[in-house]
Design a protein around this motif. Structure first.
Motif, mmCIF file in Angstrom:
data_model
loop_
_atom_site.group_PDB
_atom_site.id
_atom_site.type_symbol
_atom_site.label_atom_id
_atom_site.label_comp_id
_atom_site.label_asym_id
_atom_site.label_seq_id
_atom_site.Cartn_x
_atom_site.Cartn_y
_atom_site.Cartn_z
ATOM 1 N N GLU A 20 0.474 3.602 6.310
ATOM 2 C CA GLU A 20 0.227 3.465 4.881
ATOM 3 C C GLU A 20 0.299 1.992 4.514
ATOM 4 O O GLU A 20 1.214 1.283 4.954
ATOM 5 N N ILE A 21 -0.663 1.505 3.734
ATOM 6 C CA ILE A 21 -0.744 0.076 3.442
ATOM 7 C C ILE A 21 -0.211 -0.270 2.051
ATOM 8 O O ILE A 21 -0.468 -1.362 1.542
ATOM 9 N N ARG A 22 0.541 0.607 1.436
ATOM 10 C CA ARG A 22 1.206 0.233 0.191
ATOM 11 C C ARG A 22 2.236 -0.858 0.467
ATOM 12 O O ARG A 22 2.890 -0.861 1.502
ATOM 13 N N ASP A 23 2.404 -1.772 -0.479
ATOM 14 C CA ASP A 23 3.440 -2.783 -0.370
ATOM 15 C C ASP A 23 4.096 -2.969 -1.728
ATOM 16 O O ASP A 23 3.903 -2.155 -2.646
ATOM 17 N N GLU A 24 4.884 -4.060 -1.871
ATOM 18 C CA GLU A 24 5.656 -4.248 -3.100
ATOM 19 C C GLU A 24 4.770 -4.453 -4.326
ATOM 20 O O GLU A 24 5.237 -4.283 -5.471
ATOM 21 N N GLU A 25 3.501 -4.808 -4.143
ATOM 22 C CA GLU A 25 2.597 -5.005 -5.265
ATOM 23 C C GLU A 25 2.011 -3.690 -5.780
ATOM 24 O O GLU A 25 1.403 -3.669 -6.851
ATOM 25 N N ASP A 26 2.170 -2.631 -5.018
ATOM 26 C CA ASP A 26 1.524 -1.365 -5.344
ATOM 27 C C ASP A 26 2.502 -0.395 -6.006
ATOM 28 O O ASP A 26 3.725 -0.494 -5.865
ATOM 29 N N ASN A 27 1.934 0.566 -6.722
ATOM 30 C CA ASN A 27 2.739 1.614 -7.363
ATOM 31 C C ASN A 27 1.953 2.914 -7.349
ATOM 32 O O ASN A 27 0.954 3.043 -6.631
ATOM 33 N N GLU A 28 2.398 3.880 -8.166
ATOM 34 C CA GLU A 28 1.733 5.185 -8.161
ATOM 35 C C GLU A 28 0.328 5.125 -8.743
ATOM 36 O O GLU A 28 -0.434 6.093 -8.637
ATOM 37 N N PHE A 29 -0.022 4.009 -9.381
ATOM 38 C CA PHE A 29 -1.357 3.864 -9.950
ATOM 39 C C PHE A 29 -2.313 3.120 -9.009
ATOM 40 O O PHE A 29 -3.392 2.712 -9.418
ATOM 41 N N THR A 30 -1.891 2.915 -7.760
ATOM 42 C CA THR A 30 -2.746 2.280 -6.761
ATOM 43 C C THR A 30 -3.495 3.350 -5.976
ATOM 44 O O THR A 30 -2.880 4.268 -5.430
ATOM 45 N N PHE A 31 -4.806 3.214 -5.927
ATOM 46 C CA PHE A 31 -5.630 4.216 -5.269
ATOM 47 C C PHE A 31 -6.491 3.557 -4.194
ATOM 48 O O PHE A 31 -6.450 2.357 -3.984
ATOM 49 N N GLY A 32 -7.267 4.365 -3.505
ATOM 50 C CA GLY A 32 -8.164 3.840 -2.482
ATOM 51 C C GLY A 32 -7.840 4.356 -1.099
ATOM 52 O O GLY A 32 -7.197 5.403 -0.926
ATOM 53 N N HIS A 33 -8.281 3.611 -0.084
ATOM 54 C CA HIS A 33 -8.021 3.967 1.311
ATOM 55 C C HIS A 33 -6.640 3.413 1.691
ATOM 56 O O HIS A 33 -6.518 2.273 2.137
#
Length: 390
Positions: free
Chosen positions: A349-362
């Motif tokens: 998973e490529i989520r990081d500290e800049e992302d939240n539940e409103f981050t979408f995409g691949h």
């Protein structure tokens, strides 16, 4: 996402692998179920490596959770594809509110990767080298909508021709006497070898072995494993001297029956496949180092004292027979997309500290690496020049 039916990033020609200096181009698709107000749609292109882990340390009668972390940034660039650029905002800091109608909207983009050497994409247990692009619908009066996607960067070339004695076989041998209660039986001896020491993903490692079992115990199996070992460096609480942790996992293996007591067994050029893998060392990633080993294991029946033999070998991405041009720059080949294959590992998973539940995409990603299997003879090459990395 309410009014947003679809919000995604698409690369031209479905391209997912890039070299340093390449142009990353494509479009952002935004599909709306009704009109939407916004300030701008911006993109951020990021390349960075990061390492982190946690350890529990005793503190008297209590325990403390200690964080280790390190990283480096290769680039972090923004691009406005709709609306006002930040630099165009007037002196009063006002931004023009825009509106997009219901329906599907396409916004094209182009971004040129830095021509300096960029570390090869990698997703590991304690760290990664990751290249991503984010598209952001900017709405200062509400939360931003974000879509994100990762892509692979090939990294600097690893020339097998520069490996000392690259075509020389590796050999190792050992002997162990297994005790049975109070009596020592005859020895178990093994010698093992590879056909050379430097390889490309897609090749076979031809392994040979000779097992002599003079003990009274049977041998359950003889196994050869290709192991990826990764060294990670990180700072304790972000300061001080780097600390090291190492993780290892088997990327390929072959296994066969052993032999009975007072018998022998042999392997003659058994084929151990090499899957798509990043090259040794992971040049350009200061805090991550990759090494490869082949491990031979003799599993002795009814005893924990097996025989393990380990040899270090090299995996690169430029063949020995590929010509190199003289001069200050290093020449290598740009390969057809069919030569890149997805690594045989779980996606990350490529989520990081800049992302939240409103981050979408691949948000799940697995890198792709050069694979020199059967496709090698069927692929066209184009020469390019690399900057001098010395």
């Amino acid at each position: 996402m309410g009014k947003i039916k679809n919000f995604c990033i698409c690369f031209d020609d479905e391209k997912e692998v890039y070299y340093a200096g390449d142009v990353v181009s494509g479009h952002v698709m935004l599909e709306l179920s009704e009109p939407k107000s916004l300030i701008a749609i911006r993109m951020i292109f990021t390349g960075r490596s990061s390492v982190s882990w946690k350890e529990i340390e005793p503190r008297g009668k209590s325990k403390e959770l200690i964080y280790y972390a390190s990283g480096e940034e290769y680039f972090n660039e923004g691009l406005t594809i709709f609306g006002s650029d930040v630099s165009d905002i007037d002196g009063e800091g006002k931004e023009e509110v825009l509106s997009l109608s219901e329906g599907c909207h396409i916004f094209t983009f182009k971004f040129t990767l830095p021509s300096k050497p960029l570390a090869c994409s990698f997703e590991g247990d304690l760290g990664n080298v990751r290249y991503t692009v984010r598209a952001i619908i900017s709405r200062p009066w509400k939360f931003d909508h974000v879509t994100k996607r990762a892509f692979t960067v090939t990294g600097p070339p690893f020339f097998l021709s520069r490996v000392p004695k690259a075509l020389t076989p590796l050999t190792v041998e050992d002997e162990k006497t297994v005790c049975c209660l109070c009596c020592a039986t005859g020895p178990i001896s093994i010698s093992a070898a590879t056909d050379k020491r430097a390889y490309l993903p897609g090749e076979f490692i031809y392994v040979s072995a000779s097992l002599e079992n003079m003990s009274s115990r049977s041998i359950i199996s003889l196994e050869a494993e290709l192991i990826q070992s990764v060294n990670y460096l990180a700072l304790r609480q972000g300061v001080g001297t780097p600390h090291k942790r190492t993780t290892s996992h088997v990327v390929s293996s072959i296994k066969d029956n052993g032999c009975d007591a007072h018998c022998s067994a042999t392997w003659n050029r058994a084929k151990l496949p090499i899957p798509p893998l990043p090259p040794c060392s992971l040049e350009g990633a200061t805090f991550i180092d990759i090494r490869y080993f082949i491990k031979f294991t003799v599993d002795v029946n009814n005893t924990p004292f097996d025989i393990d033999l380990v040899l270090e070998l090299y995996i690169g991405n430029v063949p020995i027979d590929e010509p190199q041009r003289p001069g200050p720059s290093t020449s290598y080949q740009v390969h057809n997309a069919s030569m890149f294959r997805t690594a045989e590992q779980e996606s990350k998973e490529i989520r990081d500290e800049e992302d939240n539940e409103f981050t979408f995409g691949h948000l799940q990603f697995t890198p792709k690496y050069l694979y020199f299997g059967k496709v090698r003879q069927q692929t066209d090459f184009t020469d390019i020049q690399l900057l001098d990395t010395k």
